[in-house]
Design an enzyme around this catalytic site. Structure first.
Site, PDB file in Angstrom:
ATOM      1  N   HIS A 100       8.695  29.479 -16.048  1.00  0.00           N
ATOM      2  CA  HIS A 100       8.841  28.085 -15.828  1.00  0.00           C
ATOM      3  C   HIS A 100       7.921  27.115 -16.654  1.00  0.00           C
ATOM      4  CE1 HIS A 100       5.639  29.354 -12.928  1.00  0.00           C
ATOM      5  NE2 HIS A 100       5.056  28.205 -12.783  1.00  0.00           N
ATOM      6  N   HIS A 102       5.979  23.797 -17.252  1.00  0.00           N
ATOM      7  CA  HIS A 102       5.478  22.436 -16.576  1.00  0.00           C
ATOM      8  C   HIS A 102       5.727  21.209 -17.846  1.00  0.00           C
ATOM      9  CE1 HIS A 102       3.157  24.538 -13.340  1.00  0.00           C
ATOM     10  NE2 HIS A 102       3.251  25.470 -14.289  1.00  0.00           N
TER      11      HIS A 102
END
Ligand SMILES: [Zn+2]
Length: 148
Positions: A100, A102
């Site tokens: 992921h 950010h």
């Protein structure tokens, strides 16, 4: 796949406030945001770390993060900038085993609230935050349309 919370969010079986998705990626609000509007971009196809991630899919993840960073400047959050951070591996503080990116909105002079956000990581009003980000994406698309 079932024990991966981000795969469940992608599938819609775990709750999340999504702000963007297409065929390849999904973006949703971090449930423990450092700043208001802190968003995560994930590939829909599970990859635990960068070692498992298709590079083209990685490029799509970054493309979406880039777009969100631009949208955050235009929407109701009116950020002045953003930190785009990808922690690859537990040694690098990756806490969920699904890649992921950010996207953390920043304001001029927010150093203190940013530092505090790291410690507190309290959810902000998710619906109005998501609406502000979506408004930024719409404004961005409109501006691009106007440029032809
Ligand atoms: Zn996953």
């Amino acid at each position: 796949m079932n024990d991966c919370v981000f795969c469940r969010i992608v599938a819609g079986t775990a709750p999340a406030t999504k702000v963007f998705e297409d065929d390849a990626v999904c973006a949703f609000l971090d449930i423990r945001p450092i700043t208001r509007g802190h968003t995560l971009v994930v590939p829909k196809q599970h990859a635990t770390e960068l070692d498992d991630l298709d590079p083209d899919l990685g490029a799509q993840v970054f493309r979406t993060g880039h777009r969100l960073a631009r949208a955050l400047r235009r929407g109701g959050l009116a950020s002045d900038g953003a930190n785009l951070v990808l922690n690859d591996g537990t040694a690098a503080f990756q806490t969920v085993g699904h890649v992921h990116l950010h996207v953390v909105p920043r304001r001029h002079g927010d150093k203190l609230s940013f530092a505090k956000g790291f410690l507190l990581r309290r959810p902000h009003d998710t619906e109005s935050t998501a609406a502000a980000i979506r408004a930024g994406l719409t404004a961005l698309a409109r501006a691009e349309g106007a440029q032809g």
